[in-house]
Scaffold this active site. Structure first.
Site, PDB file in Angstrom:
ATOM      1  N   LYS A 168      -2.544  73.972  60.592  1.00  5.52           N
ATOM      2  CA  LYS A 168      -3.568  74.790  61.243  1.00  5.52           C
ATOM      3  C   LYS A 168      -4.510  73.914  62.057  1.00  5.52           C
ATOM      4  CE  LYS A 168      -3.575  78.248  57.566  1.00  5.52           C
ATOM      5  NZ  LYS A 168      -4.359  78.887  56.502  1.00  5.52           N
ATOM      6  N   TYR A 209      -7.881  80.022  64.793  1.00  2.84           N
ATOM      7  CA  TYR A 209      -7.009  78.916  64.403  1.00  2.84           C
ATOM      8  C   TYR A 209      -5.580  79.171  64.819  1.00  2.84           C
ATOM      9  CZ  TYR A 209      -6.290  81.644  60.072  1.00  2.84           C
ATOM     10  OH  TYR A 209      -6.023  82.629  59.159  1.00  2.84           O
ATOM     11  N   HIS A 228      -6.181  79.379  50.873  1.00  2.20           N
ATOM     12  CA  HIS A 228      -4.865  79.953  51.151  1.00  2.20           C
ATOM     13  C   HIS A 228      -3.857  78.907  51.609  1.00  2.20           C
ATOM     14  CE1 HIS A 228      -7.434  83.671  52.345  1.00  2.20           C
ATOM     15  NE2 HIS A 228      -7.238  83.638  51.043  1.00  2.20           N
ATOM     16  N   ASP A 268      -8.676  86.980  47.080  1.00  3.89           N
ATOM     17  CA  ASP A 268      -9.299  85.704  46.738  1.00  3.89           C
ATOM     18  C   ASP A 268      -9.893  85.718  45.321  1.00  3.89           C
ATOM     19  OD1 ASP A 268      -8.513  84.786  49.191  1.00  3.89           O
ATOM     20  OD2 ASP A 268     -10.476  84.986  50.121  1.00  3.89           O
TER      21      ASP A 268
END
Length: 181
Positions: free
Chosen positions: A71, A131, A62, A168
């Site tokens: 991130k 995250y 992603h 996905d």
């Protein structure tokens, strides 16, 4: 905290200093001043995300083409193989990937800067991943690459097909992807 470069210089493995004794352990999972001193970076985190996934779940790859996110990824339970793919057309590592094992045991973290796609595969029975992101989630700008794109040739080291979300399963090929210029 120690900073260890990966095979893509801008993606950094962060190894915290852990204090352990008979009671358990303690460590600073993030210290802005120390992170900045060691990396020369000063990210402003605006959102924390927490996921729990079962073995063989693969989340990714992603990224957001607008409102891109840096991130800082860590695992608080279980073990994952975490991957970053360089989508910056101007980069000397454009189209390359790096990956490392993050776990609740090793307590390592991965810094993934803006301009990368991110994904992970759960290696343990389950895993909880936390995250921090440098921008807010913006679904209208989210993109997804196929996890098994032959041009990327990511070595996920799995024998079985992973568990994927509908999103996905509908990823795009790297050659057709929106990229960072």
């Amino acid at each position: 905290m120690k900073i260890q470069p990966t095979n893509i210089a801008d993606v950094l493995l962060i190894i915290p200093k852990v204090f352990e004794d008979e009671r358990g352990f303690f460590y600073e999972s993030y210290n802005h001043r120390e992170f900045t001193q060691l990396t020369g970076l000063s990210p402003r985190f605006v959102q924390d995300n927490h996921s729990r996934s079962l073995r063989r779940t693969l989340r990714g790859l992603h990224y957001q083409i607008q409102q891109p996110q840096g991130k800082l990824v860590r695992v608080i339970a279980g073990k994952i193989f975490d991957v970053a793919v360089d989508l910056r057309q101007y980069s000397s590592t454009f189209g390359q990937w790096t990956g490392c094992v993050l776990s609740s045991e090793n307590r390592h973290q991965l810094w993934i800067p803006i301009g990368f796609a991110h994904g992970f595969l759960v290696l343990s029975e389950s895993a909880e991943v936390l995250y921090k992101t440098t921008d807010y989630y913006a679904p209208q700008y989210e993109r997804c690459l196929f996890w098994n794109d032959r041009d990327l040739a990511i070595d996920w080291s799995i024998d079985e097909h992973p568990i994927l979300s509908k999103k996905d399963k509908q990823g795009m090929l790297f050659k057709d992807a929106d990229l960072f210029t």
